[in-house]
Design an enzyme around this catalytic site. Structure first.
Site, PDB file in Angstrom:
ATOM      1  N   PHE A   1       0.841  -1.180   0.000  1.00  0.00           N
ATOM      2  CA  PHE A   1       0.000   0.000   0.000  1.00  0.00           C
ATOM      3  C   PHE A   1       0.889   1.247   0.000  1.00  0.00           C
ATOM      4  O   PHE A   1       2.111   1.158   0.130  1.00  0.00           O
ATOM      5  CB  PHE A   1      -0.923  -0.003   1.225  1.00  0.00           C
ATOM      6  CG  PHE A   1      -1.783  -1.226   1.317  1.00  0.00           C
ATOM      7  CD1 PHE A   1      -3.030  -1.257   0.732  1.00  0.00           C
ATOM      8  CD2 PHE A   1      -1.333  -2.365   1.975  1.00  0.00           C
ATOM      9  CE1 PHE A   1      -3.829  -2.386   0.792  1.00  0.00           C
ATOM     10  CE2 PHE A   1      -2.111  -3.502   2.052  1.00  0.00           C
ATOM     11  CZ  PHE A   1      -3.362  -3.509   1.457  1.00  0.00           C
TER      12      PHE A   1
ATOM     13  N   SER B   1      -7.056  -7.588  -1.389  1.00  0.00           N
ATOM     14  CA  SER B   1      -6.614  -6.979  -0.136  1.00  0.00           C
ATOM     15  C   SER B   1      -7.079  -5.527  -0.046  1.00  0.00           C
ATOM     16  O   SER B   1      -6.946  -4.766  -1.006  1.00  0.00           O
ATOM     17  CB  SER B   1      -5.087  -7.025  -0.019  1.00  0.00           C
ATOM     18  OG  SER B   1      -4.627  -8.356   0.073  1.00  0.00           O
TER      19      SER B   1
ATOM     20  N   CYS C   1      -3.631  -4.817   6.543  1.00  0.00           N
ATOM     21  CA  CYS C   1      -3.913  -5.516   5.291  1.00  0.00           C
ATOM     22  C   CYS C   1      -4.849  -6.686   5.580  1.00  0.00           C
ATOM     23  O   CYS C   1      -4.493  -7.615   6.311  1.00  0.00           O
ATOM     24  CB  CYS C   1      -2.612  -6.023   4.673  1.00  0.00           C
ATOM     25  SG  CYS C   1      -2.848  -6.956   3.143  1.00  0.00           S
TER      26      CYS C   1
ATOM     27  N   THR D   1      -8.034  -9.481   3.985  1.00  0.00           N
ATOM     28  CA  THR D   1      -8.556 -10.165   2.804  1.00  0.00           C
ATOM     29  C   THR D   1     -10.076 -10.075   2.763  1.00  0.00           C
ATOM     30  O   THR D   1     -10.751 -10.431   3.743  1.00  0.00           O
ATOM     31  CB  THR D   1      -8.144 -11.648   2.814  1.00  0.00           C
ATOM     32  OG1 THR D   1      -6.720 -11.736   2.827  1.00  0.00           O
ATOM     33  CG2 THR D   1      -8.682 -12.368   1.590  1.00  0.00           C
TER      34      THR D   1
ATOM     35  N   ALA E   1      -7.886 -12.248  12.370  1.00  0.00           N
ATOM     36  CA  ALA E   1      -7.179 -13.337  13.052  1.00  0.00           C
ATOM     37  C   ALA E   1      -6.839 -12.920  14.483  1.00  0.00           C
ATOM     38  O   ALA E   1      -6.788 -11.721  14.798  1.00  0.00           O
ATOM     39  CB  ALA E   1      -5.905 -13.701  12.289  1.00  0.00           C
TER      40      ALA E   1
ATOM     41  N   HIS F   1       1.221  -4.398   7.589  1.00  0.00           N
ATOM     42  CA  HIS F   1       1.564  -5.311   8.686  1.00  0.00           C
ATOM     43  C   HIS F   1       1.866  -4.463   9.918  1.00  0.00           C
ATOM     44  O   HIS F   1       3.000  -4.035  10.135  1.00  0.00           O
ATOM     45  CB  HIS F   1       2.773  -6.165   8.314  1.00  0.00           C
ATOM     46  CG  HIS F   1       2.571  -6.960   7.061  1.00  0.00           C
ATOM     47  ND1 HIS F   1       3.613  -7.514   6.358  1.00  0.00           N
ATOM     48  CD2 HIS F   1       1.430  -7.279   6.379  1.00  0.00           C
ATOM     49  CE1 HIS F   1       3.141  -8.153   5.295  1.00  0.00           C
ATOM     50  NE2 HIS F   1       1.814  -8.014   5.294  1.00  0.00           N
TER      51      HIS F   1
ATOM     52  N   THR G   1       4.990  12.032   7.836  1.00  0.00           N
ATOM     53  CA  THR G   1       6.375  12.422   8.063  1.00  0.00           C
ATOM     54  C   THR G   1       6.556  12.761   9.541  1.00  0.00           C
ATOM     55  O   THR G   1       5.840  13.599  10.085  1.00  0.00           O
ATOM     56  CB  THR G   1       6.756  13.649   7.216  1.00  0.00           C
ATOM     57  OG1 THR G   1       6.564  13.343   5.835  1.00  0.00           O
ATOM     58  CG2 THR G   1       8.211  14.031   7.453  1.00  0.00           C
TER      59      THR G   1
END
Length: 406
Positions: free
Chosen positions: A2, A50, A57, A59, A80, A118, A163
């Site tokens: 991404f 995704s 991220c 599914t 999960a 992640h 930033t």
């Protein structure tokens, strides 16, 4: 992959536990499902694609596009256990806004930076203040992530490419600014002080650290390989246990440095809801305190109607200045109703704030689960005993009232 350039703010439709999910071996198990309403990101979407939700991220497992509305509709994703542990998605309530971004197209322009989706961990909004037309936000970050955060470097907060302005390593904080356009395009301005945000550090920093260690610490690398092999064996053992329908054992494996001292006094506050499970957890915690500190240990008990009343009761006990640690025990079935969602998202920060302001350790023994089955599993585990261990460990850190007032 991404970019951290949020495409739209979606809205949470539901967050619930589906007990009938079919696993790879044909068995059924409960799975956490998040359903989101969107206006644009379903364009060119498909089952299995995704979408980043608050920088995570995920599914797409189901979707329903609105007829005649290109890209608009609802989609569902499964969360999960690791996702629930590492991110703020478990804090979501119906109607909450979430940042949404589709996976980057091959050859597409990247106006942000390389965001994997992640999430490394969550941080806490420490402060927000206006600076001209911009909004300056300060985040309290976990200490294990601070070494990857540098001034003028990249960071993703709730999936937004930002930033970094300043880094305070001593206080474990970093800051960034949002221009007016970004303020209206992402969910960060909606976060209040104390709210959790998802943090993903620049993955290049982690790769660089690993490469440096592999070059300069060959011996350490060999030791690490040995540890990895051991961990792999443990992981394999856990997978065998799972396949044999062995439940996860909560509260095992935590080695708390305990130094029980004479004259310590503890308080246990328990709630009335789900009294059978509450009493079971109380008994385990109480007995563990006796086992550690001896039968003469002073343990006072208080009972309150529900978890919402825990901060008030804890505050009252702490003001008496006789307790070295307070253990709060309760059960919250998060996601059952909006009422329970509000309580679940209020009690924890209230107790944390009380602990920091009073200087008296508060052990959070409130099970926040999606179902009574999950609560029962944890109540029957060794988890309540670990609360007693934590109370004994933290009691030595109680601050005198004079220090707290400073």
């Amino acid at each position: 992959m991404f970019t951290g350039i949020v495409e739209e703010i979606g809205s949470v439709v539901s967050l619930y536990s589906d007990p009938d999910a079919v696993l790879w071996d044909g068995r059924k198990a409960a799975v956490t499902v998040l359903n989101v309403k969107c206006q644009h990101v379903l364009e060119d979407a498909y089952i299995g694609c995704s979408i980043a939700v608050n920088g995570v991220c995920l599914t797409v497992v189901a979707m329903q596009a609105e007829e005649g509305q290109k890209g608009s509709g609802n989609f569902s994703v499964n969360l999960a256990p690791e996702t629930l542990r590492k991110t703020n998605l478990c804090d979501l309530r119906v109607g909450d806004g979430v940042n949404l971004e589709r996976a980057m197209l091959e050859g597409g322009r990247n106006s942000g930076h390389a965001v994997q989706g992640h999430v490394d961990d969550t941080g806490i909004v420490f402060s927000k203040e206006r600076d001209g037309d911009s909004l300056k936000v300060v985040i309290q970050a976990p200490c294990n992530l601070m070494r990857y955060i540098v001034p003028k470097g990249y960071i993703a907060v709730d999936g937004t490419s930002l930033t970094v302005i300043d880094v305070d390593r001593k206080e474990q904080r970093f800051s960034f600014m949002l221009i007016p356009h970004t303020q209206g395009a992402v969910v960060i301005p909606q976060r209040n002080v104390g709210h959790r945000v998802n943090i993903e550090v620049d993955v290049l920093a982690k790769y660089t650290e690993t490469q440096h260690k592999s070059r300069s610490h060959n011996h350490a690398e060999i030791c690490q390989d040995t540890t990895t092999n051991h961990n792999t064996h443990v992981a394999d053992t856990e997978m065998v246990a799972i396949s044999q329908h062995v439940r996860t054992v909560h509260g095992v494996g935590m080695q708390v440095p305990m130094e029980p001292r004479e004259g310590m006094r503890y308080a246990i506050i328990k709630t009335c809801w789900h009294s059978e499970l509450i009493q079971k957890m109380r008994d385990k915690c109480f007995q563990k305190l006796i086992d550690i500190c001896g039968k003469t240990t002073k343990i006072d008990e208080v009972e309150v109607p529900g978890s919402f009343e825990l901060p008030m009761a804890a505050s009252s006990l702490i003001r008496s200045e006789v307790y070295d640690a307070v253990i709060c025990i309760g059960i919250l079935l998060k996601g059952g109703t909006i009422h329970m969602e509000v309580i679940a998202n209020t009690v924890s920060p209230a107790l944390m704030k009380l602990q920091l302001q009073s200087g008296t350790p508060i052990i959070f023994g409130v099970l926040t689960t999606l179902s009574i089955e999950q609560a029962k599993e944890r109540a029957e585990s060794n988890l309540p005993e670990s609360w007693a261990e934590a109370a004994v460990c933290m009691a030595k850190y109680k601050l005198p009232k004079s220090r707290c007032e400073e």
